[in-house]
Design a protein around this motif. Structure first.
Motif, short mmCIF file in Angstrom:
data_model
loop_
_atom_site.label_atom_id
_atom_site.label_comp_id
_atom_site.label_asym_id
_atom_site.label_seq_id
_atom_site.Cartn_x
_atom_site.Cartn_y
_atom_site.Cartn_z
N GLY A 41 27.94 36.53 29.55
CA GLY A 41 28.13 35.14 29.97
C GLY A 41 29.56 34.80 30.33
O GLY A 41 29.84 33.70 30.79
N LYS A 42 30.48 35.73 30.12
CA LYS A 42 31.89 35.50 30.44
C LYS A 42 32.35 36.55 31.45
O LYS A 42 31.84 37.67 31.48
CB LYS A 42 32.75 35.59 29.19
CG LYS A 42 32.45 34.50 28.18
CD LYS A 42 33.39 34.58 27.00
CE LYS A 42 33.08 33.46 26.00
NZ LYS A 42 33.95 33.54 24.84
N ILE A 43 33.34 36.19 32.24
CA ILE A 43 33.92 37.12 33.21
C ILE A 43 34.92 38.01 32.48
O ILE A 43 35.83 37.49 31.82
CB ILE A 43 34.61 36.36 34.36
CG1 ILE A 43 33.60 35.51 35.11
CG2 ILE A 43 35.34 37.33 35.29
CD1 ILE A 43 34.21 34.56 36.13
N PRO A 44 34.75 39.33 32.54
CA PRO A 44 35.71 40.22 31.87
C PRO A 44 37.10 40.07 32.50
O PRO A 44 37.23 40.01 33.72
CB PRO A 44 35.16 41.63 32.11
CG PRO A 44 33.83 41.47 32.73
CD PRO A 44 33.70 40.07 33.22
N MET A 45 38.11 40.00 31.65
CA MET A 45 39.47 39.77 32.13
C MET A 45 40.46 40.81 31.60
O MET A 45 41.66 40.60 31.69
CB MET A 45 39.94 38.36 31.73
CG MET A 45 39.10 37.24 32.34
SD MET A 45 38.99 37.28 34.14
CE MET A 45 40.66 36.86 34.59
#
Length: 188
Positions: A41-45
């Motif tokens: 659910g989150k963009i990998p950064m």
């Protein structure tokens, strides 16, 4: 960090100054067992290099059951490469299966290495190919019986048997913890 140097140098030639620049971009972090390196659910950064510990890739199936898809141990990079590159939300978790020490590069710093170091794009590509391989390799063949799957796990991941929780191994093998305990008892 000699392990990081050795890992990178297997994919290309860099001089000491370039290696020092790479290490300067890395930040050392600790993850406690069960902490997330990357979340669904989150963009990998970030991109990580595992100095110590084991990370597992996992997801939830349509029944809400947690499924372990892979294990990634020391001296390997860990990243949700596809979603990092596409700047899209992940559908999987990268979670510490044990306490971990990592060297972490922000997405921005990782990309800056390509702009600064000649040949880094080729090395980075090979690192990401290896990450994809580690996330997909040696998965259990569900058509095999559970004992065969466990024996293959022991062959493919001998150093993990006593390091990661049995619940994670059972999930990876597609069996219950009780079944895994019976299998382990019968093998001894």
């Amino acid at each position: 960090m000699k392990e990081l140097d050795d890992y990178i140098l297997q994919f290309g030639n860099l001089n000491d100054q370039q290696l020092a620049f790479i290490k300067k971009k890395a930040i050392a972090i600790d993850l406690q067992k069960d902490d997330y390196f990357s979340e669904a659910g989150k963009i990998p950064m970030q991109v990580g290099f595992i100095v110590e510990g084991v990370i597992r890739g996992c997801y939830y199936n349509n029944k809400g059951e947690e499924i372990t898809r892979c294990f990634i141990a020391e001296n390997s990079f860990v990243v949700d490469y596809v979603n990092l590159e596409a700047n899209t939300s992940s559908s999987e978790y990268l979670q510490a299966a044990t306490a971990c020490k990592l060297l972490v590069f922000s997405k921005q710093d990782w990309e800056e290495l390509a702009q600064t170091i000649i040949g880094w794009d080729v090395i980075r590509s090979k690192i990401f190919q290896n990450c994809l391989y580690l996330k997909s390799r040696k998965g259990p063949v569900i058509s095999q019986d559970a004992t065969t799957r466990y024996l293959e796990f022991m062959t493919n991941y001998p150093s993990l048997i006593n390091r990661v929780p049995l619940a994670y191994i059972a999930s990876y093998l597609g069996v219950t913890q009780q079944s895994l305990s019976r299998i382990r008892k019968n093998i001894r």
